[in-house]
Design a protein around this motif. Structure first.
Motif, PDB file in Angstrom:
ATOM      1  N   ASP A 135       0.728  -1.160  -0.022  1.00  0.00           N
ATOM      2  CA  ASP A 135       0.242  -0.025  -0.038  1.00  0.00           C
ATOM      3  C   ASP A 135       0.807   0.995  -0.068  1.00  0.00           C
ATOM      4  O   ASP A 135       2.291   1.141   0.004  1.00  0.00           O
ATOM      5  CB  ASP A 135      -1.129   0.089   1.189  1.00  0.00           C
ATOM      6  CG  ASP A 135      -0.294   0.059   2.497  1.00  0.00           C
ATOM      7  OD1 ASP A 135       0.794   0.689   2.497  1.00  0.00           O
ATOM      8  OD2 ASP A 135      -1.188  -0.528   3.424  1.00  0.00           O
ATOM      9  N   LEU A 136       0.191   2.607  -0.054  1.00  0.00           N
ATOM     10  CA  LEU A 136       0.904   3.660  -0.174  1.00  0.00           C
ATOM     11  C   LEU A 136       2.040   4.015   1.014  1.00  0.00           C
ATOM     12  O   LEU A 136       2.929   4.300   0.765  1.00  0.00           O
ATOM     13  CB  LEU A 136       0.140   4.621  -0.639  1.00  0.00           C
ATOM     14  CG  LEU A 136       0.751   6.073  -1.000  1.00  0.00           C
ATOM     15  CD1 LEU A 136       1.305   5.848  -2.266  1.00  0.00           C
ATOM     16  CD2 LEU A 136      -0.551   7.298  -1.134  1.00  0.00           C
ATOM     17  N   SER A 137       1.236   3.676   2.248  1.00  0.00           N
ATOM     18  CA  SER A 137       2.105   4.111   3.241  1.00  0.00           C
ATOM     19  C   SER A 137       3.496   3.161   3.405  1.00  0.00           C
ATOM     20  O   SER A 137       4.705   3.315   3.918  1.00  0.00           O
ATOM     21  CB  SER A 137       1.533   3.945   4.831  1.00  0.00           C
ATOM     22  OG  SER A 137       1.169   2.495   5.297  1.00  0.00           O
ATOM     23  N   GLN A 138       3.298   1.729   3.064  1.00  0.00           N
ATOM     24  CA  GLN A 138       4.397   0.923   2.921  1.00  0.00           C
ATOM     25  C   GLN A 138       5.562   1.403   1.827  1.00  0.00           C
ATOM     26  O   GLN A 138       6.569   1.138   1.931  1.00  0.00           O
ATOM     27  CB  GLN A 138       3.904  -0.228   2.487  1.00  0.00           C
ATOM     28  CG  GLN A 138       3.138  -1.130   3.580  1.00  0.00           C
ATOM     29  CD  GLN A 138       2.739  -2.641   3.288  1.00  0.00           C
ATOM     30  OE1 GLN A 138       1.932  -2.506   2.601  1.00  0.00           O
ATOM     31  NE2 GLN A 138       3.077  -3.561   3.803  1.00  0.00           N
ATOM     32  N   ALA A 139       4.901   1.849   0.732  1.00  0.00           N
ATOM     33  CA  ALA A 139       5.614   2.371  -0.468  1.00  0.00           C
ATOM     34  C   ALA A 139       6.412   3.570  -0.134  1.00  0.00           C
ATOM     35  O   ALA A 139       7.708   3.624  -0.215  1.00  0.00           O
ATOM     36  CB  ALA A 139       5.031   2.793  -1.248  1.00  0.00           C
ATOM     37  N   GLU A 140       5.759   4.405   1.005  1.00  0.00           N
ATOM     38  CA  GLU A 140       6.874   5.621   1.242  1.00  0.00           C
ATOM     39  C   GLU A 140       7.872   5.077   2.511  1.00  0.00           C
ATOM     40  O   GLU A 140       9.006   5.757   2.511  1.00  0.00           O
ATOM     41  CB  GLU A 140       5.736   6.456   1.857  1.00  0.00           C
ATOM     42  CG  GLU A 140       4.844   7.389   1.225  1.00  0.00           C
ATOM     43  CD  GLU A 140       3.709   8.119   1.925  1.00  0.00           C
ATOM     44  OE1 GLU A 140       3.800   9.374   1.875  1.00  0.00           O
ATOM     45  OE2 GLU A 140       2.836   7.320   2.462  1.00  0.00           O
TER      46      GLU A 140
END
Length: 469
Positions: A135-140
């Motif tokens: 997800d996006l927070s993991q990508a960040e």
């Protein structure tokens, strides 16, 4: 940055150097896309009885030559990752070649000329997000792991990358979404005046979610400084030994030390790591009344640095006559001026004090620390105090700590929306008005994990990544 609305984003093959530019023992060149394996297979000759890269199993490594026609560019190892079992979810190839800058460029140009496109910053991780690998927070968090320079910042990033934060947000959102659907259902039967959502249970849920979000919001104060380093301002009058203390802490002559008052006219910074946490020490200009214009500018910067600092070391010169009671008032005034700051009072040049005087000070002010920056005594006690002042217990207890300002902003907006929901229930407002605030809370929670995104948001996030990740 590539236009994220472009559907060709998922259909072409990208390439980039995954290791830093420059000469080294090896370099890694990464390709991703539907044709990545076929493209590399055309320009790779395996040694021995090697099979075609298109027929080998995923997650296998093969020795051979990267060739351009009859010309051998390099002997390299090629690692094959087949869709969907790869970082990006696509076919991925990693070429481990010799670290010559010439070889790196020859291999990159070979594939760029024959169908690959140079990857944009963060495009490999962007594809991993778009293909549902994270997800996006993991990508960040991937970028934060790469940038981490201390044990604490690494721990926060790893926890987020493993999905701890995402799972907590997803669980909250799922519970809220369940009740939201019942509220929405009531709107379809508004004329019949029925309630599908149990208001008492909904009240309990809102209270629970609000408490969790408030804890996450409060954790940002810790997470942000642990991620970026804890700023520590060293302040005091001229010639109390601020620069000497900075040099002693860093174990190098970073700042100029002189008997002339007002030598330090600008802030000097450097970092050290203590117990896995980075501290950014700031040596500031001495505070005094002066007509020197340049020195006055430095003094103004001192006050600015105190405002920015998480911790303040207030130095006092032991060689000057002082009264403990008057100094206590001075320290109290400093604390009153900066009530949010953690301030440590240090008596420097303590080696000049008699044993009786030291004992008297310690008896009257046990929280003051006696040091000699020049003789490097008392510094261990000082460093222990600094470590204790930073409450990193949440990390050791594996609690979720928020360190991303985008997440912090979204959590605040979700918190505000839920407060409006709470007010609505207290005043018994209609379901349609309450549903608006619930949707807002769901929207902001979804922004964190990427369930709700915009092209601009993705562009801003991934543009900050390094090329090749």
């Amino acid at each position: 940055m590539t236009d994220l609305s472009d559907t060709s984003l998922k259909n072409d093959t990208i390439i980039a150097l995954a290791t830093p530019f420059g000469v080294g023992a090896i370099a890694v060149i990464r390709l991703s896309g539907p044709e990545a394996i076929a493209l590399v297979n055309h320009y790779f000759t395996p040694k021995g009885k090697g099979k075609s890269l298109q027929t080998v199993a995923s997650h296998t490594v093969h020795l051979g030559h990267v060739v351009d026609g009859d010309r051998i560019i390099d002997e390299a190892l090629v690692t094959v990752f087949k869709t969907p079992h790869s970082y990006t979810g696509e076919n991925v190839i990693e070429i481990s070649c010799h670290g010559s800058a010439y070889i790196q460029q020859e291999i990159l140009q070979l594939f760029l000329k024959n169908g690959a496109r140079h990857a944009d910053a963060g495009e490999f991780t962007l594809r991993a997000f778009l293909n549902g690998k994270m997800d996006l927070s993991q990508a960040e968090a991937v970028a934060d792991v790469i940038a981490s320079d201390s044990a604490s910042s690494h721990n926060i990033a790893m926890q987020q990358m493993r999905g701890g934060f995402s799972n907590e947000i997803a669980a909250l959102r799922a519970e809220l979404l369940n009740f939201a659907s019942l509220i929405e259902l009531e709107l379809d039967f508004s004329e019949e005046d029925v309630e599908f959502a149990d208001r008492s249970a909904f009240q309990e849920l809102i209270s629970k979610i609000t408490q969790v979000i408030k804890r996450l919001i409060d954790s940002f104060a810790l997470g942000n400084v642990l991620k970026n380093g804890i700023p520590v301002a060293i302040v005091g009058e001229p010639n109390v030994g601020k620069s000497t203390l900075l040099n002693a802490l860093l174990n190098e002559d970073k700042a100029i030390v002189s008997d002339i008052a007002g030598t330090t006219r600008d802030a000097i910074e450097d970092e050290i790591a203590l117990k896995g946490v980075t501290y950014r020490f700031i040596d500031t200009a001495g505070i005094r009344d002066t007509k020197d214009v340049v020195e006055n500018i430095g003094i103004q910067k001192t006050f600015e640095n105190i405002e920015k600092a998480q911790l303040v070391l207030h130095l006092i010169d032991a060689t000057k006559d002082f009264d403990v009671n008057s100094l206590s008032l001075e320290a109290k005034k400093l604390q009153e001026k900066y009530p949010e700051k953690k301030i440590l009072t240090l008596i420097n040049k303590a080696d000049t004090l008699t044993e009786e005087r030291q004992e008297a000070i310690e008896a009257e002010q046990p929280n003051w620390i006696l040091i000699s920056a020049k003789q490097k005594t008392g510094l261990e006690d000082l460093l222990e105090h600094l470590v204790r002042l930073v409450n990193a217990g949440a990390l050791s207890n594996q609690q979720t700590v928020v360190s991303n300002s985008r997440h912090f902003e979204a959590l605040n907006k979700a918190f505000e929306a839920l407060n409006e929901v709470q007010k609505g229930m207290d005043h018994h407002i209609s379901s349609d008005l309450m549903a608006i605030d619930i949707r807002q809370a769901l929207f902001h929670l979804g922004e964190i994990t990427g369930e709700i995104t915009t092209d601009d948001l993705l562009g801003n996030i991934f543009a900050n990544f390094c090329i090749g990740k």
